[in-house]
Design a protein around this motif. Structure first.
Motif, short mmCIF file in Angstrom:
data_model
loop_
_atom_site.label_atom_id
_atom_site.label_comp_id
_atom_site.label_asym_id
_atom_site.label_seq_id
_atom_site.Cartn_x
_atom_site.Cartn_y
_atom_site.Cartn_z
N VAL A 1 43.49 62.77 43.25
CA VAL A 1 43.63 64.22 43.18
C VAL A 1 42.33 64.80 42.64
CG1 VAL A 1 44.63 64.10 40.87
CG2 VAL A 1 45.11 66.05 42.30
N ARG A 2 42.06 66.02 43.05
CA ARG A 2 40.83 66.69 42.63
C ARG A 2 41.21 68.01 42.00
NH1 ARG A 2 36.52 69.61 45.06
NH2 ARG A 2 37.90 70.35 46.70
N VAL A 3 40.59 68.31 40.88
CA VAL A 3 40.84 69.62 40.26
C VAL A 3 39.91 70.63 40.91
CG1 VAL A 3 40.70 70.92 38.14
CG2 VAL A 3 41.56 68.60 38.09
N VAL A 4 40.48 71.60 41.60
CA VAL A 4 39.65 72.58 42.29
C VAL A 4 39.12 73.61 41.31
CG1 VAL A 4 39.66 74.35 44.06
CG2 VAL A 4 40.91 72.26 44.42
N GLY A 5 39.98 74.00 40.38
CA GLY A 5 39.50 74.95 39.39
C GLY A 5 40.64 75.43 38.51
N ILE A 6 40.28 76.17 37.51
CA ILE A 6 41.26 76.76 36.61
C ILE A 6 41.31 78.24 36.93
CG2 ILE A 6 41.87 77.15 34.22
CD1 ILE A 6 40.24 74.74 33.49
N GLU A 7 42.47 78.70 37.32
CA GLU A 7 42.58 80.09 37.75
C GLU A 7 43.66 80.79 36.98
OE1 GLU A 7 41.93 78.97 42.38
OE2 GLU A 7 43.92 79.54 41.69
N GLN A 8 43.63 82.11 37.11
CA GLN A 8 44.71 82.90 36.51
C GLN A 8 45.94 82.81 37.39
OE1 GLN A 8 44.13 87.01 35.82
NE2 GLN A 8 42.90 86.65 34.01
N ALA A 9 47.06 82.63 36.75
CA ALA A 9 48.30 82.58 37.53
C ALA A 9 48.62 83.97 38.03
CB ALA A 9 49.43 82.07 36.65
N GLU A 10 49.48 84.00 39.06
CA GLU A 10 49.91 85.33 39.52
C GLU A 10 50.85 85.91 38.50
OE1 GLU A 10 50.20 83.71 44.07
OE2 GLU A 10 51.97 84.27 42.95
N GLY A 11 50.91 87.17 38.47
CA GLY A 11 51.85 87.78 37.54
C GLY A 11 51.18 88.90 36.79
N LYS A 12 52.01 89.70 36.20
CA LYS A 12 51.48 90.85 35.45
C LYS A 12 51.85 90.67 33.99
CE LYS A 12 52.87 94.45 38.14
NZ LYS A 12 52.96 94.45 39.60
N PRO A 13 51.12 91.33 33.12
CA PRO A 13 51.46 91.20 31.70
C PRO A 13 52.84 91.79 31.42
CG PRO A 13 49.50 92.57 32.02
CD PRO A 13 49.94 92.13 33.36
N ARG A 14 53.44 91.29 30.35
CA ARG A 14 54.74 91.83 29.93
C ARG A 14 54.50 93.09 29.12
NH1 ARG A 14 57.57 88.93 25.99
NH2 ARG A 14 55.65 87.89 25.39
N ARG A 15 55.35 94.01 29.27
CA ARG A 15 55.22 95.23 28.47
C ARG A 15 56.34 95.27 27.46
NH1 ARG A 15 53.24 100.28 30.75
NH2 ARG A 15 55.39 101.02 30.63
N VAL A 16 55.95 95.41 26.19
CA VAL A 16 56.97 95.55 25.14
C VAL A 16 56.68 96.84 24.39
CG1 VAL A 16 57.44 93.12 24.84
CG2 VAL A 16 55.58 94.14 23.60
N PHE A 17 57.72 97.36 23.83
CA PHE A 17 57.57 98.61 23.10
C PHE A 17 57.27 98.29 21.65
CE2 PHE A 17 57.83 103.00 22.57
CZ PHE A 17 58.52 103.29 21.40
N ARG A 18 56.04 98.55 21.24
CA ARG A 18 55.68 98.27 19.86
C ARG A 18 54.68 99.33 19.42
NH1 ARG A 18 54.64 92.10 18.99
NH2 ARG A 18 56.60 92.02 20.14
N PRO A 19 55.18 100.49 19.02
CA PRO A 19 54.28 101.63 18.79
C PRO A 19 53.30 101.46 17.64
CG PRO A 19 56.56 102.17 18.24
CD PRO A 19 56.58 100.82 18.80
N ASN A 20 53.61 100.56 16.70
CA ASN A 20 52.73 100.46 15.54
C ASN A 20 51.59 99.48 15.75
OD1 ASN A 20 54.33 102.24 14.07
ND2 ASN A 20 55.75 100.59 13.57
N HIS A 21 51.57 98.81 16.88
CA HIS A 21 50.53 97.80 17.11
C HIS A 21 49.21 98.49 17.43
CE1 HIS A 21 48.59 94.25 18.79
NE2 HIS A 21 49.54 93.53 18.20
N PRO A 22 48.08 98.00 16.90
CA PRO A 22 46.79 98.67 17.17
C PRO A 22 46.41 98.67 18.65
CG PRO A 22 46.50 96.61 15.94
CD PRO A 22 47.93 96.93 15.92
#
Lengths: 148, 149
Positions: free
Chosen positions: B77-98
């Motif tokens: 097997v050959r490692v072609v590369g390290i990539e970002q997975a598909e998907g979007k960030p999770r959104r959480v409600f945290r109003p006090n976070h900087p």
């Protein structure tokens, strides 16, 4: 022109070891690609070619029907079967395309592959052990003939 | 095609699984990283793998008519590369976070620890299986060497 060193057992064992060695290559490659998406496992077949080369259409018993060891005019050096030059046994590599084990279309089953590897390794060791025995038998005969 | 090449093949498998372990640890360590250099949260990474065929052994192209392949198994097997997975960030409600935006929503990495743990187990088992393949090849070799002892 027969070849007394290359007994049929030794060449059969050699062909078996060759096939088992190729099979180990294929199993190792399958295991290395166990997490590769879309990979289809490969298998090596050589048992039927082995049978075809050494037995042809004859069964094991038929081999001995023609040879009448107890005849008076039996000459063991007249076309001995045991020194028959076998046709080459070529292992074939097949890719198993029509199954899928996982969503990413990879069809390597690690447990089956490991079991095959264990079985294959035993087979290889058995063939190698048999070759060693054949050679020591030959050695013993040669030593005896030389008066040792 | 000798047993030596199988050791190379198994070693390539070990390297690939080790790389996967590295990426999994990276994902787990950054499971809560909300700010990276490029801005935005950390995004889950995956390793892309591809079967490897050496030039020597892959003389004939892979033909899948009747499932017949080239006459040599592959080379691991050959490692072609390290990539970002598909998907979007999770959104959480945290109003006090900087790092939260004006409405109070925070973008968190799309790393699921459970999934990463399962992947880690898989990688570890695959690594063990590859080492077993090397051990078996060594055993077969030794046995063949015993013939003329």
């Amino acid at each position: 022109m027969s070849n007394y060193i290359e007994l049929q057992t030794i060449s059969a064992a050699r062909d078996g070891m060759n096939g088992a060695s190729k099979r180990h290559s294929a199993i190792t490659d399958n295991m290395a690609n166990i997490n590769t998406p879309g990979f289809k496992r490969r298998e090596v077949h050589f048992e039927s070619q082995l049978k075809e080369a050494y037995l042809g259409n004859k069964t094991f018993e038929d081999q001995f029907k023609d040879r009448n060891f107890f005849d008076e005019d039996f000459d063991p050096f007249d076309k001995p079967d045991f020194a028959y030059e076998s046709p080459p046994v070529r292992p074939t590599v097949h890719r198993v395309d029509d199954t899928s084990m996982r969503n990413d279309k990879n069809n390597v089953d690690p447990d089956r592959q490991m079991a095959k590897m264990a079985k294959n390794s035993l087979y290889y060791k058995g063939m190698s052990s048999m070759t060693k025995t054949q050679f020591s038998l030959l050695n013993g005969v040669i030593n005896k003939l030389q008066g040792r | 095609m000798s047993l030596f090449n199988t050791i190379d093949t198994a070693a390539s498998g070990m390297t690939a699984e080790r790389m996967r372990m590295d990426v999994i640890s990276d994902n787990l360590a950054n499971a809560n990283t909300t700010r990276t250099e490029d801005g935005g949260p950390y995004m889950r990474k995956v390793v892309r793998l591809e079967p490897r065929q050496d030039e020597k052994s892959g003389m004939l192209p892979d033909v899948s008519i009747d499932g017949f392949s080239s006459q040599h198994p592959g080379n691991g097997v050959r490692v072609v590369g390290i990539e970002q997975a598909e998907g979007k960030p999770r959104r959480v409600f945290r109003p006090n976070h900087p790092d939260a935006n004006e409405e109070g929503y925070l973008k968190m990495p799309n790393v699921e620890p459970t999934k990463e743990m399962v992947d880690m187990i898989t990688a570890s088992r695959a690594f063990t299986a590859n080492t077993k393949a090397i051990k078996t090849a060594k055993g077969m070799f030794n046995q063949a060497l015993q013939i003329m002892r």
